[in-house]
Structure formats: structure tokens, C-alpha cells
Design an enzyme around this catalytic site. Structure first.
Site, mmCIF file in Angstrom:
data_model
loop_
_atom_site.group_PDB
_atom_site.id
_atom_site.type_symbol
_atom_site.label_atom_id
_atom_site.label_comp_id
_atom_site.label_asym_id
_atom_site.label_seq_id
_atom_site.Cartn_x
_atom_site.Cartn_y
_atom_site.Cartn_z
ATOM 1 N N THR A 19 15.807 -4.764 5.738
ATOM 2 C CA THR A 19 15.400 -3.602 4.938
ATOM 3 C C THR A 19 16.496 -3.115 4.009
ATOM 4 O OG1 THR A 19 16.114 -2.086 6.672
ATOM 5 C CG2 THR A 19 13.828 -2.846 6.754
ATOM 6 N N ARG A 75 20.739 -5.871 11.253
ATOM 7 C CA ARG A 75 22.078 -5.325 11.020
ATOM 8 C C ARG A 75 23.097 -6.434 11.231
ATOM 9 N NH1 ARG A 75 22.374 -1.251 16.234
ATOM 10 N NH2 ARG A 75 22.580 -2.826 17.867
ATOM 11 N N HIS A 121 0.848 -1.190 0.000
ATOM 12 C CA HIS A 121 0.000 0.000 0.000
ATOM 13 C C HIS A 121 0.887 1.245 0.000
ATOM 14 C CE1 HIS A 121 -3.400 -2.583 1.147
ATOM 15 N NE2 HIS A 121 -2.552 -3.150 1.995
#
Length: 454
Positions: free
Chosen positions: A154, A169, A92
Site C-alpha cells: 500500500t 512492511r 469503486h
């Protein structure tokens, strides 16, 4: 035996592969390839027409979900555990005005993808993704990398790195030969790592160069008076408007901006009184300067469009959990005609150089939060966000990047690169040496404006 080929469905499965019933939800013009001896127990879901999923040989997909609107490529000998989600899109829009009709559209079997951000995902050979991990759009997971359970990935994962957390990380590096591991995972927070650094007698010069020393007010005033900020000041517009200092840390640049006459908003999510917004609040109270603190991350700025005359980010972009998202936000809140200045960003020649940079960083082994991107990745993210690139300052080109090195030290570095006596070198020679520098993690800075709508 021949592959199972169903061209009308875009499906090619090697005969030795096992695919559970009802695992694949195809749409028009989509393509799936599954290599030899792979075991697919999860779901391959195409969200729109034209998507592509490629899975190599001897790869296991547990009860995981691959949600594809663009392209997902999984290598060979990859393990993807139960309840993993791999999604190459955001599903979205971030903005309610653009997603308010999504449910109504779904009721009619359609969806407007024009507002949805997406980018291909790639998982290289020999990687292992632990249970309930989430891999988000645009991520490249390198060969042999391991993603810990429940992590949210990410950004890119280097080859043979172990990543964990939200956002994930690097917590250790693995030996590609598979026999040994790097030291134990970092156990410190950023605040604890800086506190440790300050206690090391042999790191006093580095502590001072990073402005981590006390008294706090003396450190921030020194930053304002020294060469790096003098060079930054020359790149910024005439003071007097509103400035956003992103990833403000302990507030050295927030103080400098405010002292020069800007009305400053300091964005810093860490509450620490040593390296976070606790320190910035102390500066504002002690000096009376116009500094407002907002505890938020750069990927989600709580400000309207076109809010700031200056957006300043010192050593921030390489810490982004989503570089593209952060650049979009920074450009969004910049006023037309304003200046976006991102300074001292770590740059790699290629993504595979990241482990070499992390290995020599003095604090990464303690807290595990450092990162770097290629120059092309920074520039692409800024341009895609709507920034116009006005200047790219290379490593030796300006005190913005070279400070606290002296001019003579910079000249000596250029002489070593060019293999010529320093006395023979002029500014053009230094600039050429700067472009030749290939050290992983070298510093670049970017001065940008905001493109006007077509």
C-alpha cells in the site's frame, strides 16, 4: 525485425517479446509498450480510455493481472509471479452512496470514474513480486526490491528492500551487489519490541523519553506537564469541544487532551495493555477523564463528517498504510474551523534515504514497522485531502519536535550545522539551521485547518 506497431490500438511490442493470445484488453486512446525479450503470460486490462502500460526488457509477467485506469510502468528484468494483481485505482468509491449504481452502469457498458481514487504505479528494474501479491494505487517499488508472496503493498518500497505482510512492511534489506543480506527478519510485535527496550539497562533514558516507562499514570502525567505538550497546547484551540487522538498508542496525548478539558475519542487498533488501547482504558478508569476508546485504524474512521474540533496525530502519518487515504479521513471528520495537528513525523530528503533512516532506528530491526516520507509527500497528501496548511514546524523550530532536547542542546545542534559559535546565534539562525538539516528521519509537524467548499 521491426517492432509490432498497431497505432490504431496503441500497441508497440518488440519482435523478440512473447505475448500470450488475448492478454491485452485495450480501450480507446490507450497505450501499451513491451520491450525486448519480455514474456507476458498475464492480462493487461484497461479499465477506461487513456490508460498507459509500459513494460521494459526481459520482464516476466506470469498469470498476473495489471488493471490500469491511469498509468502502470514496469521496468526491465522484473519478475511478476502468478496471480499477482497490480491495480492503479480503487475500482469503486469507499462510500456506498457513490457506488450504489455501479452495477447498473456496468449493465450498460459505462462506469462513473469521478468517485474512484487512483494514482500511477511504478515498478523499477530488477524487482521481484511474489505470487498472489497485490500492488495498490500510487505505489513505487524500488530497484531490486522483493515483495513476498501474498503481501498487500500500500506504500512505496525502498530499493533493495524485502517487504512482507498485509500491509506490507520492510523485513530486511538486501545488498545491491547481490551477495549478502541484512540481519534476519524482525520476529517481534510492536508490544514485544517496546517490552524488550524497557528491559535494556542502557536504554532507560530512551524508554523514559518515549513515555514507555511505568507506572503508566506517572508517565502520562509527566507528558502532560513537560515541554512538548506545552508547545502543542499553544497550537490548539481553546479546550472544550471534541478531540480525536489518532494512533493514540498507550494514551499519553489522549490523557493530555482530556486533562486540558477536551472530550476525547482515542483511536488505537492495538489491544495491548502496554502500548495499545488496553493502556488507554486503564487511564480512563483510573482518572475518570472523558476518554472513549475506538479500536480502528486511521485509514477508515467510523465517524460522520465534521465530527471533531481537534484531530490530533502524534507520530502517526508515517505509519499509514495509505498516506493519502489517512489524510482524507482525518480532514473529513474535522469540523470547519477546527484544527488538525500532526506532530513528530519522520521526513526524508528523498525516498532513497529510507534505508539509512531504518538502519539507525532503535526498534525497526526488531519489529520492522517504521517508515518515513518526503516533506513534499506529506504536504501533497494533506492538501489533496482538503487541508489548508497553516504552519509547518521544522526540526529545530519548536519543542513539539525537539523535546526532550533542552534549548541549549538545540542551540548546539544549530551551531554545528552553521559552523558558528552557539553564543552568536539567534532565533533566525536556528530557523535557518533547521531548514538546512538533512538527517534522514528528522521530525516535522503540521498544523492544518479544513478548506471550505468552493
Amino acid at each position: 525485425m521491426a517492432d509490432t506497431v498497431l497505432p490504431q490500438y496503441g500497441l508497440t511490442v518488440h519482435p523478440s517479446a512473447r505475448v500470450s493470445q488475448n492478454s491485452i484488453l485495450l480501450r480507446e486512446a490507450c497505450c501499451v509498450t513491451i520491450g525486448a525479450n519480455s514474456l507476458i503470460e498475464g492480462r493487461l486490462v484497461f479499465e477506461r480510455a487513456g490508460g498507459r502500460i509500459a513494460i521494459g526488457e526481459r520482464t516476466f509477467l506470469g498469470s498476473a493481472s495489471i488493471l490500469c485506469a491511469n498509468s502502470v510502468t514496469i521496468g526491465s528484468d522484473v519478475l511478476i509471479a502468478f496471480d499477482v494483481v497490480i491495480a492503479d485505482h480503487d475500482s469503486h468509491s469507499l462510500h456506498f452512496s457513490e457506488r450504489k449504481n455501479d452495477v447498473l452502469f456496468w449493465r450498460h457498458g459505462v462506469k462513473d470514474w469521478s468517485y474512484v481514487q487512483g494514482a500511477p504505479i511504478r515498478v523499477d528494474d530488477k524487482a521481484w513480486i511474489g505470487m498472489r501479491a497485490t500492488i495498490l494505487k500510487g505505489v513505487h517499488i524500488g530497484e531490486g526490491a522483493v515483495v513476498a508472496a501474498c503481501s498487500v503493498v500500500t506504500r512505496d518500497v525502498p530499493p533493495y528492500a524485502v517487504v512482507a505482510g498485509n500491509p506490507a512492511r520492510v523485513v530486511r534489506m538486501l545488498d545491491p551487489a547481490g551477495h549478502t543480506e541484512a540481519p534476519n527478519p524482525p520476529a517481534m510485535t510492536w508490544e514485544q519490541a517496546v517490552a524488550w527496550l524497557r528491559e535494556q539497562p542502557d536504554q532507560a533514558a530512551l524508554t523514559r523519553a518515549c513515555y514507555f516507562d511505568d507506572p503508566l499514570l506517572e508517565a502520562v502525567k509527566r507528558y502532560h506537564d513537560e515541554g512538548e505538550w506545552a508547545a502543542v497546547r499553544e497550537l490548539l484551540p481553546t479546550p472544550g469541544g471534541k478531540a480525536l487522538d489518532v494512533g493514540a498508542g498507550r494514551g499519553i496525548a489522549s490523557y493530555a487532551l482530556a486533562a486540558d478539558g477536551w472530550e476525547v475519542t482515542a483511536l488505537e487498533p492495538d489491544p495491548s495493555r502496554l502500548v495499545g488501547h488496553g493502556a488507554i482504558e486503564e487511564i480512563a478508569r483510573a482518572t475518570g477523564l472523558p476518554i472513549r476508546v475506538v479500536a480502528e485504524r486511521g485509514e477508515r474512521l467510523p465517524f460522520p463528517d465534521d465530527s471533531f474540533d481537534v484531530v490530533h496525530a502524534r507520530q502517526v502519518l508515517h505509519h499509514a498504510s495509505d498516506l493519502n487515504a489517512m489524510c482524507r479521513e482525518l480532514v473529513r471528520v474535522l469540523k470547519p474551523g477546527g484544527a488538525l495537528l500532526a506532530t513528530r513525523e519522520h521526513v526524508l530528503s528523498k525516498p532513497e534515504d529510507l534505508p539509512a533512516f531504518l538502519a539507525v532506528h532503535p526498534l525497526h530491526r526488531l519489529y520492522g514497522g517504521e517508515n518515513a516520507f518526503t516533506l513534499e509527500a506529506y504536504l501533497a497528501a494533506l492538501r489533496q485531502a482538503g487541508a489548508s496548511i497553516k504552519r509547518v514546524l521544522s526540526p529545530l523550530e519548536s519543542p513539539v519536535n525537539t523535546f526532550p532536547a533542552t534549548p541549549d542542546q538545540v542551540l548546539g545542534q544549530a551551531a554545528a550545522i552553521l559552523k558558528r559559535p552557539a553564543a552568536e546565534l539567534g532565533p533566525r539562525d536556528v530557523a535557518r539551521a533547521s531548514r538546512m538539516l538533512q538527517t534522514p528521519g528528522r521530525l516535522f509537524s503540521f498544523l492544518c485547518g479544513k478548506k471550505r467548499p468552493a
